[in-house]
Design an enzyme around this catalytic site. Structure first.
Site, mmCIF file in Angstrom:
data_model
loop_
_atom_site.group_PDB
_atom_site.id
_atom_site.type_symbol
_atom_site.label_atom_id
_atom_site.label_comp_id
_atom_site.label_asym_id
_atom_site.label_seq_id
_atom_site.Cartn_x
_atom_site.Cartn_y
_atom_site.Cartn_z
ATOM 1 N N GLU A 104 0.860 -1.168 0.000
ATOM 2 C CA GLU A 104 0.000 0.000 0.000
ATOM 3 C C GLU A 104 0.901 1.224 0.000
ATOM 4 O OE1 GLU A 104 -2.166 -3.325 1.815
ATOM 5 O OE2 GLU A 104 -0.410 -2.282 2.608
ATOM 6 N N TYR A 116 7.846 2.180 -7.263
ATOM 7 C CA TYR A 116 7.238 0.850 -7.330
ATOM 8 C C TYR A 116 6.936 0.451 -8.777
ATOM 9 C CZ TYR A 116 6.750 1.765 -2.343
ATOM 10 O OH TYR A 116 7.000 2.077 -1.036
#
Length: 159
Positions: A104, A116
Site C-alpha cells: 500500500e 514501485y
C-alpha cells in the site's frame, strides 16, 4: 534490523511519518518473527558513520508477500537507497517463494508510486481512508512473480 536498531528507527519513523508512525511495540512485534522460519524480514541501511538512514520490512506467508514498510531519511532520498531497499525485499520475497508481492502506498505520494512502478508493481485497487488519522487513501499495488533479480536493477545495469 535488530532490537538495538529500534530506537534510531523510531526517530526516523517519527520524523518521516508524524501522523501515522508505527510504535516501538509494532517494530518489536515484527522483529520477533524474523527468526529462521519466521514470516518477517526487516533490514536497515546505514551511512558510513553507522547512522541508520533507511529501513524496510517484508511479511511473507503462504506464498504471498507484503511490503510492510520502506523509509528513507529525507537527506538520502533520491540517492537510490529506496530502490536498494525495495530490491532487497523483492529478492527476499522471491527467495521465500512468493507468487506475488503486495503493498500500500499513499495516493498523495507519486514519488513512491513511480519507484514501485519502475520495479514492475501495478495498481490493483484503493483502500479508502487507510492512513489514519489523516484519512488518506492507499493505492494497492502488486508485483506478480517477484524475481531474485528485480526488474529495475536489470534495466539500470545496462543504462
Amino acid at each position: 534490523m535488530r532490537w538495538w536498531d529500534i530506537a534510531p528507527v523510531m526517530e526516523l519513523e517519527l520524523e518521516l511519518f508524524p501522523e501515522d508512525a508505527w510504535s516501538a511495540g509494532m517494530f518489536w512485534s515484527e522483529l520477533a518473527d524474523t527468526h529462521p522460519g519466521g514470516t518477517r524480514h526487516f533490514t536497515v541501511a546505514t551511512a558510513p558513520d553507522g547512522a541508520i538512514v533507511g529501513y524496510a520490512g517484508l511479511m511473507a506467508v503462504a506464498g504471498e508477500g507484503d511490503v510492510q514498510t520502506i523509509a528513507v531519511d529525507v537527506r538520502h532520498q533520491g540517492s537510490g537507497l529506496g530502490a536498494a531497499l525495495l530490491a532487497d525485499l523483492i529478492r527476499e520475497a522471491a527467495r521465500r517463494g512468493c507468487a506475488e508481492l503486495l503493498l500500500e502506498v499513499r495516493v498523495d505520494n507519486p514519488r513512491a508510486q513511480r519507484l514501485y512502478e519502475r520495479f514492475g508493481f501495478e495498481p490493483v485497487g484503493i483502500r479508502r481512508g487507510y492512513y489514519q488519522p489523516a484519512d488518506v487513501d492507499a493505492l494497492v499495488m502488486r508485483l506478480d512473480h517477484p524475481s531474485i533479480e528485480p526488474k529495475d536493477l536489470k534495466e539500470t545495469r545496462h543504462g
